[in-house]
Structure formats: C-alpha cells, structure tokens
Design a protein around this motif. Structure first.
Motif, PDB file in Angstrom:
ATOM      1  N   SER A   2       0.842  -1.179   0.000  1.00  0.00           N
ATOM      2  CA  SER A   2       0.000   0.000   0.000  1.00  0.00           C
ATOM      3  C   SER A   2       0.882   1.237   0.000  1.00  0.00           C
ATOM      4  CB  SER A   2      -0.905   0.010   1.231  1.00  0.00           C
ATOM      5  OG  SER A   2      -1.766  -1.098   1.181  1.00  0.00           O
ATOM      6  N   ASP A   4       1.588   5.077   1.003  1.00  0.00           N
ATOM      7  CA  ASP A   4       1.116   6.148   1.866  1.00  0.00           C
ATOM      8  C   ASP A   4       0.941   7.388   1.018  1.00  0.00           C
ATOM      9  OD1 ASP A   4       3.574   7.438   1.555  1.00  0.00           O
ATOM     10  OD2 ASP A   4       4.418   6.457   3.334  1.00  0.00           O
ATOM     11  N   ARG A   5       0.285   8.379   1.591  1.00  0.00           N
ATOM     12  CA  ARG A   5      -0.087   9.547   0.785  1.00  0.00           C
ATOM     13  C   ARG A   5       1.119  10.350   0.348  1.00  0.00           C
ATOM     14  NH1 ARG A   5      -5.284   9.656   0.318  1.00  0.00           N
ATOM     15  NH2 ARG A   5      -6.612   8.745   1.884  1.00  0.00           N
ATOM     16  N   ALA A 243      -3.646   7.509  15.126  1.00  0.00           N
ATOM     17  CA  ALA A 243      -2.422   6.797  14.767  1.00  0.00           C
ATOM     18  C   ALA A 243      -2.548   6.159  13.387  1.00  0.00           C
ATOM     19  CB  ALA A 243      -2.112   5.735  15.828  1.00  0.00           C
ATOM     20  N   TYR A 244      -3.700   5.548  13.107  1.00  0.00           N
ATOM     21  CA  TYR A 244      -3.926   4.953  11.791  1.00  0.00           C
ATOM     22  C   TYR A 244      -3.933   6.024  10.705  1.00  0.00           C
ATOM     23  CZ  TYR A 244      -5.189   0.386  13.768  1.00  0.00           C
ATOM     24  OH  TYR A 244      -5.167  -0.825  14.397  1.00  0.00           O
ATOM     25  N   ARG A 245      -4.582   7.135  10.993  1.00  0.00           N
ATOM     26  CA  ARG A 245      -4.635   8.231  10.016  1.00  0.00           C
ATOM     27  C   ARG A 245      -3.238   8.748   9.707  1.00  0.00           C
ATOM     28  NH1 ARG A 245      -6.867  13.132  12.815  1.00  0.00           N
ATOM     29  NH2 ARG A 245      -4.755  12.946  13.649  1.00  0.00           N
ATOM     30  N   ASP A 246      -2.436   8.968  10.736  1.00  0.00           N
ATOM     31  CA  ASP A 246      -1.092   9.493  10.538  1.00  0.00           C
ATOM     32  C   ASP A 246      -0.191   8.501   9.818  1.00  0.00           C
ATOM     33  OD1 ASP A 246      -1.979  11.707  11.878  1.00  0.00           O
ATOM     34  OD2 ASP A 246      -1.037  11.188  13.793  1.00  0.00           O
ATOM     35  N   GLU A 247      -0.491   7.227   9.962  1.00  0.00           N
ATOM     36  CA  GLU A 247       0.288   6.187   9.279  1.00  0.00           C
ATOM     37  C   GLU A 247      -0.080   6.092   7.806  1.00  0.00           C
ATOM     38  OE1 GLU A 247       3.231   3.314   9.006  1.00  0.00           O
ATOM     39  OE2 GLU A 247       2.756   4.729  10.612  1.00  0.00           O
ATOM     40  N   GLY A 248      -1.178   6.762   7.400  1.00  0.00           N
ATOM     41  CA  GLY A 248      -1.593   6.741   6.009  1.00  0.00           C
ATOM     42  C   GLY A 248      -2.707   5.767   5.704  1.00  0.00           C
ATOM     43  N   LYS A 249      -3.259   5.118   6.730  1.00  0.00           N
ATOM     44  CA  LYS A 249      -4.362   4.189   6.505  1.00  0.00           C
ATOM     45  C   LYS A 249      -5.596   4.982   6.106  1.00  0.00           C
ATOM     46  CE  LYS A 249      -6.713   0.252   8.737  1.00  0.00           C
ATOM     47  NZ  LYS A 249      -6.308  -0.729   7.706  1.00  0.00           N
ATOM     48  N   SER A 250      -6.309   4.520   5.090  1.00  0.00           N
ATOM     49  CA  SER A 250      -7.450   5.278   4.580  1.00  0.00           C
ATOM     50  C   SER A 250      -8.786   4.744   5.060  1.00  0.00           C
ATOM     51  CB  SER A 250      -7.436   5.279   3.045  1.00  0.00           C
ATOM     52  OG  SER A 250      -7.501   3.947   2.543  1.00  0.00           O
TER      53      SER A 250
END
Length: 303
Positions: A2, A4-5, A243-250
């Motif tokens: 995956s 990341d942004r 934490a998930y958001r900052d890791e790039g999880k969508s």
C-alpha cells in the motif's frame, strides 16, 4: 504493498484492476474514474508498454484487465508489475476483486449471461476455469476486495476509501454489526464480542425489534457491564484512529458481534458510530444481518 499519501504524491500511481468475471471489476473501474483516474478498460497487453512509456498524465491511471482481453496472460501481467515497480517514479498496485463461487453462480443466474470461458457450457465450468487461471494474480494482489457480501454501494465505498487520491481525504471508519453464527464479516479490521451482555432476544416484547429501537437499546444499556465496556472500547478506538490516520491508513472497519446480530451488536455499533461522528470522523454504519433480513430480493449485482 500500500502506498502512503506522501509516496502517492511524488509518483505516478498505476492501479491494475482484475478478478473473476462478475466479481465487480467494472464497478471498481467506474469508481476509480469518478475519483479522477485516467481509466482504460480491456486494453490489449501488448499495447501497454507504449502507453505507460508515454508522457506522464499528471494524474493516476487505472487499467482494467480480465480474461476478455485479446492477449490476456497472467505471466505478462505479473512481468509488467515487476518491471514497472523496478522503475523509479512509477507505483504499481494490483487490485483484485474476488467473489465466492456460490455468489458468482447466483449473479450469472440472475443476469442470464454466458461466462467468457464457457460460452456454450454451464457457468460453473467457466467460473472454475477462471479461478484456476487467475490464482497467481490473487496470490500477488496488493489489495484484495471480496465482494461476496457487498452491494454495489458497499463496493463503491470500499474502493473510494482505498483509492481516493485527495491528499486531504480523512480516514474513513466503518462500524458494523454481525452474527457469529454466520462468521466474521470479510475485511473486518477490529472485532468486539458483546455476547456477554444480557440478550433482548429472551424478552418477548423485544424479540422482534432490533438494536436501533429505543426499547432494545435501553435494555442493553441496562446491563451493569455496558457502560464500562462502551467507555473502554471508545477510548481504545479514539486512541487508535489518529495513529492509523497518521500512518496513512485510509479505511478502518470495526465490528461488533453477538449471537443473532440483531440486538446487542446493533446497539453497540450505533452507539460507537454516533460518538465517532460527533467527534468529526467520517463514519458509515452497516448491520449485516438486518440488511440480509430486509432484502426481499437478492442483492444488486456488483459485476
């Protein structure tokens, strides 16, 4: 693999969309086009190098690949993925739309379409041949979406959550209820078992209702363990989401399960979804067993 942004903003994103016929590939392609991808469906494989070696488009690209391609080859697709990944500035992702044999058979029965690998034979033969042919792609897929239990709208939400190119897009949260009798929902990330709470099923006046009804919710909330359980679950999710958001999880999918998927799990899913929505998170709700019961006809095909 995956992206990341940050990586996605610096490379040309290429998504190869494939999977068995009837599993939802066309729907996924349409969603990607709506998201701003340059979309080409069923392009001959031999022409792809010329396309990909051309001037950059300035936006991501999605290519639809299935057995109807004139020169379809699993080996050629895997070679293309390996080659493009070795080149700087190009990020290649293989999106595989899968579906159970039983559901594919039902979809072919509903639409009365012929299977491309068994045009003069029973659809089951074509489904089995295609599954065997595509197995290497399934094993190498970067993103796998099983559409067996998804409606068209569910699939659109999944694809949008995973492939939205908006760098300011927020983490999308899905909160679901389900029955353990029918197994865990596909693609669920985090599960909470609430079968320890008292069960409204044993109250005759509540049995026909569901967890969205005030009377049922009040009954479930009356369990002495309910307040602490909801507080602890909410605290855990509130800690994890940033934490998930900052890791790039969508996308994050949270499930609550109970015996029948009608009362306790529905109440908990509703409560948590409302709490997160009030905090500003992008939240959707799904009650699998209630949706299943409410459908007077088979679900809409996602093919």
């Amino acid at each position: 693999m995956s992206l990341d942004r940050a990586d996605a903003s610096q490379t040309t994103r290429l998504v190869l969309v494939t999977g068995p016929s009837g599993a939802g590939r066309s729907t996924a392609i349409n969603v990607l086009e709506d998201l701003g991808y340059e979309v080409i469906d069923n392009m001959p494989l031999r022409l792809m190098p010329r396309l990909l070696d051309g001037p950059p488009l300035g936006r991501p690209m999605a290519l639809g690949l299935d057995v109807r391609n004139r020169d379809f080859s699993v080996d050629a697709i895997l070679d293309l993925v390996r080659q493009r990944r070795a080149e700087a500035g190009q990020a290649v992702e293989l999106l595989y739309l899968d579906c159970s044999t039983e559901v594919l058979l039902r979809r072919y029965s509903e639409t009365r379409r012929r299977h491309p690998l068994a045009p003069a034979e029973a659809p089951l033969l074509g489904i089995e041949r295609e599954a065997a042919l595509l197995q290497p792609l399934l094993e190498q897929a970067d993103t796998l979406i099983d559409t067996s239990e998804l409606t068209v709208h569910d699939l659109r939400d999944e694809v949008q959550a995973l492939f939205d190119t908006d760098p300011n897009a927020r983490l999308a949260v899905s909160v679901q209820s389900f029955s353990y009798k029918r197994g865990l929902p596909r693609g669920i990330d985090t599960v909470f078992d609430c079968r320890f709470l008292r069960n409204p099923h044993w109250e005759p006046s509540l049995r026909a209702m569901d967890g969205r009804d005030d009377a049922v919710a009040t009954y479930v909330e009356g369990d002495p363990l309910f307040p602490e359980f909801l507080e602890r679950v909410t605290g855990l999710i509130e800690m994890l989401l940033p934490a998930y958001r900052d890791e790039g999880k969508s996308h994050l999918s949270i499930g609550f399960g109970c015996t029948g998927g009608q009362h306790r799990s529905v109440t908990l899913a509703e409560k948590l979804a409302n709490i997160l929505a009030m905090q500003g998170w992008q939240v959707s709700k799904r009650h699998r067993e209630l949706e299943r019961t409410a459908r007077a006809a088979p679900p809409s095909s996602v093919g």
